[in-house]
Motif scaffolding. Structure first.
Motif, PDB file in Angstrom:
ATOM      1  N   ALA A  99      -8.137  -3.088 -29.889  1.00  0.00           N
ATOM      2  CA  ALA A  99      -7.890  -1.476 -29.457  1.00  0.00           C
ATOM      3  C   ALA A  99      -8.919  -1.040 -29.322  1.00  0.00           C
ATOM      4  CB  ALA A  99      -6.494  -0.815 -30.005  1.00  0.00           C
ATOM      5  N   PHE A 100      -9.917  -1.259 -28.447  1.00  0.00           N
ATOM      6  CA  PHE A 100     -11.315  -0.605 -28.483  1.00  0.00           C
ATOM      7  C   PHE A 100     -11.473   0.667 -28.400  1.00  0.00           C
ATOM      8  CE2 PHE A 100     -12.542  -4.767 -29.359  1.00  0.00           C
ATOM      9  CZ  PHE A 100     -12.152  -5.635 -28.418  1.00  0.00           C
ATOM     10  N   SER A 101     -10.691   1.381 -27.374  1.00  0.00           N
ATOM     11  CA  SER A 101     -10.471   2.801 -27.073  1.00  0.00           C
ATOM     12  C   SER A 101     -10.010   3.511 -28.546  1.00  0.00           C
ATOM     13  CB  SER A 101      -9.553   3.219 -26.107  1.00  0.00           C
ATOM     14  OG  SER A 101      -8.303   2.519 -26.364  1.00  0.00           O
ATOM     15  N   ALA A 102      -9.371   3.087 -29.364  1.00  0.00           N
ATOM     16  CA  ALA A 102      -9.015   3.678 -30.535  1.00  0.00           C
ATOM     17  C   ALA A 102     -10.171   3.849 -31.561  1.00  0.00           C
ATOM     18  CB  ALA A 102      -7.766   3.081 -31.280  1.00  0.00           C
ATOM     19  N   TYR A 103     -11.328   3.129 -31.444  1.00  0.00           N
ATOM     20  CA  TYR A 103     -12.313   3.373 -32.322  1.00  0.00           C
ATOM     21  C   TYR A 103     -13.069   4.783 -32.402  1.00  0.00           C
ATOM     22  CZ  TYR A 103     -12.424  -1.501 -33.614  1.00  0.00           C
ATOM     23  OH  TYR A 103     -12.034  -2.784 -33.966  1.00  0.00           O
ATOM     24  N   HIS A 104     -12.991   5.479 -33.425  1.00  0.00           N
ATOM     25  CA  HIS A 104     -13.444   6.835 -33.237  1.00  0.00           C
ATOM     26  C   HIS A 104     -14.237   7.307 -34.305  1.00  0.00           C
ATOM     27  CE1 HIS A 104      -9.672   7.208 -35.396  1.00  0.00           C
ATOM     28  NE2 HIS A 104      -9.932   8.028 -36.176  1.00  0.00           N
ATOM     29  N   TYR A 105     -14.677   6.443 -35.418  1.00  0.00           N
ATOM     30  CA  TYR A 105     -15.540   6.729 -36.440  1.00  0.00           C
ATOM     31  C   TYR A 105     -16.989   5.985 -35.962  1.00  0.00           C
ATOM     32  CZ  TYR A 105     -11.858   8.726 -39.138  1.00  0.00           C
ATOM     33  OH  TYR A 105     -10.507   9.330 -39.697  1.00  0.00           O
ATOM     34  N   TRP A 106     -18.009   6.677 -35.790  1.00  0.00           N
ATOM     35  CA  TRP A 106     -19.352   5.946 -35.604  1.00  0.00           C
ATOM     36  C   TRP A 106     -20.419   5.897 -36.660  1.00  0.00           C
ATOM     37  CZ3 TRP A 106     -18.676   3.264 -31.038  1.00  0.00           C
ATOM     38  CH2 TRP A 106     -17.528   3.429 -30.305  1.00  0.00           C
ATOM     39  N   GLY A 107     -21.340   5.255 -36.643  1.00  0.00           N
ATOM     40  CA  GLY A 107     -22.316   5.228 -37.334  1.00  0.00           C
ATOM     41  C   GLY A 107     -23.509   5.883 -36.433  1.00  0.00           C
ATOM     42  N   GLN A 108     -24.700   6.309 -37.214  1.00  0.00           N
ATOM     43  CA  GLN A 108     -25.975   6.888 -36.502  1.00  0.00           C
ATOM     44  C   GLN A 108     -26.516   5.869 -35.369  1.00  0.00           C
ATOM     45  OE1 GLN A 108     -25.958   5.579 -39.199  1.00  0.00           O
ATOM     46  NE2 GLN A 108     -28.048   4.496 -39.254  1.00  0.00           N
ATOM     47  N   GLY A 109     -26.023   4.687 -35.459  1.00  0.00           N
ATOM     48  CA  GLY A 109     -26.741   3.692 -34.392  1.00  0.00           C
ATOM     49  C   GLY A 109     -28.130   3.106 -34.992  1.00  0.00           C
ATOM     50  N   THR A 110     -28.497   2.214 -34.749  1.00  0.00           N
ATOM     51  CA  THR A 110     -29.811   1.225 -34.913  1.00  0.00           C
ATOM     52  C   THR A 110     -30.316   0.648 -33.840  1.00  0.00           C
ATOM     53  OG1 THR A 110     -30.866  -0.153 -36.525  1.00  0.00           O
ATOM     54  CG2 THR A 110     -28.701  -0.880 -35.853  1.00  0.00           C
ATOM     55  N   GLN A 111     -31.735   0.815 -33.542  1.00  0.00           N
ATOM     56  CA  GLN A 111     -32.114   0.208 -32.321  1.00  0.00           C
ATOM     57  C   GLN A 111     -32.697  -1.171 -32.488  1.00  0.00           C
ATOM     58  OE1 GLN A 111     -33.305   2.100 -29.232  1.00  0.00           O
ATOM     59  NE2 GLN A 111     -33.598  -0.073 -28.449  1.00  0.00           N
ATOM     60  N   VAL A 112     -32.217  -1.808 -31.317  1.00  0.00           N
ATOM     61  CA  VAL A 112     -32.606  -3.230 -31.426  1.00  0.00           C
ATOM     62  C   VAL A 112     -33.630  -3.363 -29.856  1.00  0.00           C
ATOM     63  CG1 VAL A 112     -31.696  -5.693 -30.976  1.00  0.00           C
ATOM     64  CG2 VAL A 112     -30.807  -4.096 -32.640  1.00  0.00           C
ATOM     65  N   THR A 113     -34.476  -3.922 -30.315  1.00  0.00           N
ATOM     66  CA  THR A 113     -35.454  -3.841 -28.925  1.00  0.00           C
ATOM     67  C   THR A 113     -35.863  -5.434 -28.965  1.00  0.00           C
ATOM     68  OG1 THR A 113     -36.440  -1.721 -29.129  1.00  0.00           O
ATOM     69  CG2 THR A 113     -37.613  -3.284 -27.799  1.00  0.00           C
ATOM     70  N   VAL A 114     -35.836  -6.052 -27.750  1.00  0.00           N
ATOM     71  CA  VAL A 114     -36.147  -7.538 -27.800  1.00  0.00           C
ATOM     72  C   VAL A 114     -37.200  -7.700 -26.418  1.00  0.00           C
ATOM     73  CG1 VAL A 114     -35.393  -9.890 -26.825  1.00  0.00           C
ATOM     74  CG2 VAL A 114     -33.763  -8.207 -27.985  1.00  0.00           C
ATOM     75  N   SER A 115     -38.260  -8.067 -26.697  1.00  0.00           N
ATOM     76  CA  SER A 115     -39.561  -8.069 -25.976  1.00  0.00           C
ATOM     77  C   SER A 115     -39.500  -9.515 -25.282  1.00  0.00           C
ATOM     78  CB  SER A 115     -40.780  -7.869 -26.598  1.00  0.00           C
ATOM     79  OG  SER A 115     -40.889  -8.807 -27.470  1.00  0.00           O
ATOM     80  N   SER A 116     -40.039  -9.545 -24.179  1.00  0.00           N
ATOM     81  CA  SER A 116     -39.924 -10.785 -23.356  1.00  0.00           C
ATOM     82  C   SER A 116     -41.144 -11.532 -23.439  1.00  0.00           C
ATOM     83  CB  SER A 116     -39.818 -10.519 -21.679  1.00  0.00           C
ATOM     84  OG  SER A 116     -40.687  -9.653 -21.291  1.00  0.00           O
TER      85      SER A 116
END
Length: 124
Positions: A107-124
Motif C-alpha cells: 500500500a505505497f500511498s500509506a508510507y508516511h515516514y521518510w528518511g532524509q534521502g541519499t543521492q545516487v549518481t550514475v555516470s555514463s
C-alpha cells in the motif's frame, strides 16, 4: 516516533553496483513494512522496492526488476537495497520509508515516514 537514516549513496559508473542501507529507530522493527522510493530531478517520487514485515513478500518496480534487490535484517533494524547493473537513469535521491505498524507493504500511498534521502549518481 519513527526515525529513518539512509546511507550508502554515491557516484558510480554505469554498470556498477551500490548497496543502500536504512537504519530504523522503532520499537518493533519487524512489524513495519519497508520500502525504497526515488526522485529524479523534475520527476515525481516513485516506489522502487518494498518488503513485508518478515521478508515473506517483496515488490520491485519493473524498471529495476532483476537489477535491484530489497532485503531486511530485523535483528539490526535495517533495510537494504542492493543495486546492480546501474544505469544513468537510476540517478536520483533515494528515500527509505515506512508506514504504520502492521500495515500492508504494497500500500505505497500509506508510507508516511521518510528518511532524509541519499543521492545516487550514475555516470555514463
Amino acid at each position: 516516533q519513527v526515525q529513518l537514516v539512509e546511507s550508502g549513496g554515491g557516484l558510480v559508473q554505469a554498470g556498477g553496483s551500490l548497496r543502500l542501507s536504512c537504519a530504523a529507530s522503532v520499537r518493533t522493527f519487524s512489524n513495519y513494512p519497508m520500502a525504497w522510493f526515488r526522485q529524479a530531478p523534475g520527476k515525481e517520487r516513485e516506489v522502487v522496492a518494498a518488503i513485508s514485515w518478515r521478508s515473506s513478500s517483496t515488490y520491485h518496480a519493473d524498471s529495476v526488476k532483476g537489477r535491484f534487490t530489497i532485503s531486511r535484517d530485523n535483528a539490526k533494524n535495517t533495510v537494504y537495497l542492493q543495486m546492480g547493473s546501474l544505469k544513468p537513469e537510476d540517478t536520483a535521491v533515494y528515500y527509505c520509508a515506512t508506514g504504520n505498524s502492521g500495515s500492508y507493504y504494497a500500500a505505497f500511498s500509506a508510507y508516511h515516514y521518510w528518511g532524509q534521502g541519499t543521492q545516487v549518481t550514475v555516470s555514463s
